[in-house]
Design an enzyme around this catalytic site. Structure first.
Site, PDB file in Angstrom:
ATOM      1  CG  HIS A   1      -0.247  -5.064   2.613  1.00  0.00           C
ATOM      2  ND1 HIS A   1      -1.597  -4.725   1.610  1.00  0.00           N
ATOM      3  CD2 HIS A   1      -1.280  -5.278   3.651  1.00  0.00           C
ATOM      4  CE1 HIS A   1      -1.925  -4.506   1.836  1.00  0.00           C
ATOM      5  NE2 HIS A   1      -2.507  -5.131   3.419  1.00  0.00           N
TER       6      HIS A   1
ATOM      7  CD  GLU B   1      -4.574  -7.778   5.221  1.00  0.00           C
ATOM      8  OE1 GLU B   1      -5.226  -7.286   6.390  1.00  0.00           O
ATOM      9  OE2 GLU B   1      -3.724  -7.510   4.753  1.00  0.00           O
TER      10      GLU B   1
END
Ligand code: PGA
Length: 260
Positions: A93, A171
């Site tokens: 992430h 993302e």
């Protein structure tokens, strides 16, 4: 029938056990055994033991270490996550890349360790700066440079036989937590680009079976555009996932599209 996947990334929320329990209870009751959409909830490590996968909802973690056991102070291994009932783990992430200084090599080791433990790694990748176009409509290569590298280096050494256990979350960092989501055509381009690289690395049919999710300021109002026009297989949801009623609305949106 296509099954969309919605992954709830609670990040470092809520700050009490009671809050976590409440959020889980409301979401799991609201889902009520739905099987049209796959829902994966990723609470912080400290709450994982409170929950277990149910019909329609699977447990995931937000990170893992790249070794399974030993002298690694403060770390949590993929096998420990499996023992707690996790089936998924988010790896790479952008907040881990930023605050824990994880690079593609570290992320790659985590992906492989997660696969060894039979977890599904959700590999998060995304460019930092918004893609811009020059006067001839040609993009400025952020996708090619950053996303391709994060993907290729992130899955390096993952054999064909295991590739289908992977999920990829596109993302763009500029869209995370900003309230400024990507446009559906940004997502469409990125999903296509990611699939092209996966086909080159593995095969067309394997690439087609690896879910590619979109994440970054998603909510119940903009989700449709990413799933339909954007061609994403689901979403990695941050802020909207800690608001139980909003997250349930997102699940409903995905269900409605599937039902059409
Ligand atoms: P956001 O976060 O939905 O709050 O933008 C997404 C993520 O970081 O996974």
């Amino acid at each position: 029938m296509k099954q969309f996947i919605l992954v709830a990334n609670w990040k470092m929320n809520p700050i009490t056990v009671e809050g976590a329990q409440h959020l889980w209870n409301v979401v799991s009751k609201g889902i009520d055994g739905t099987d049209k959409t796959k829902v994966v909830v990723c609470p912080p490590f400290s709450y994982l033991h409170l929950f277990s996968s149910l019909k329609g909802i699977s447990l995931g973690a937000q990170d893992c270490f790249w070794q399974q056991e030993g002298a690694y102070t403060g770390e949590v291994s993929p096998k420990m996550l499996v023992d707690l009932g996790c089936e998924y783990v988010i790896v790479g992430h952008s907040e881990r890349r930023e605050y824990a200084k994880e690079d593609n090599q570290i992320v790659n080791k985590k992906v492989k360790a997660a696969l060894d433990a039979r977890l599904h790694p959700i590999l998060a990748i995304g460019e930092k700066i918004r893609e811009t176009f020059d006067s001839r409509g040609k993009h400025t290569n952020e996708l090619d440079r950053i996303v391709e590298r994060q993907l290729v280096e992130g899955v390096a050494g993952v054999p064909k036989s295991r590739a289908e256990q992977l999920l990829i979350a596109y993302e763009p960092v500029w869209a995370i937590g900003t309230g400024i989501a990507a446009e559906s055509n940004d997502v469409f381009t990125a999903v296509l680009f990611i699939r092209k690289i996966l086909s080159q690395l593995y095969s067309r049919s394997i690439a087609d079976r690896i879910p590619v999710l979109y994440g970054g300021s998603t909510d119940s109002k903009n989700l449709t555009q990413f799933l339909q026009e954007g061609n994403a297989d689901g979403a990695l949801v941050g802020g909207s996932s800690i608001n139980a009623s909003e997250f349930l609305r997102m699940i409903k949106v995905a269900e409605e599209i599937t039902g059409k």
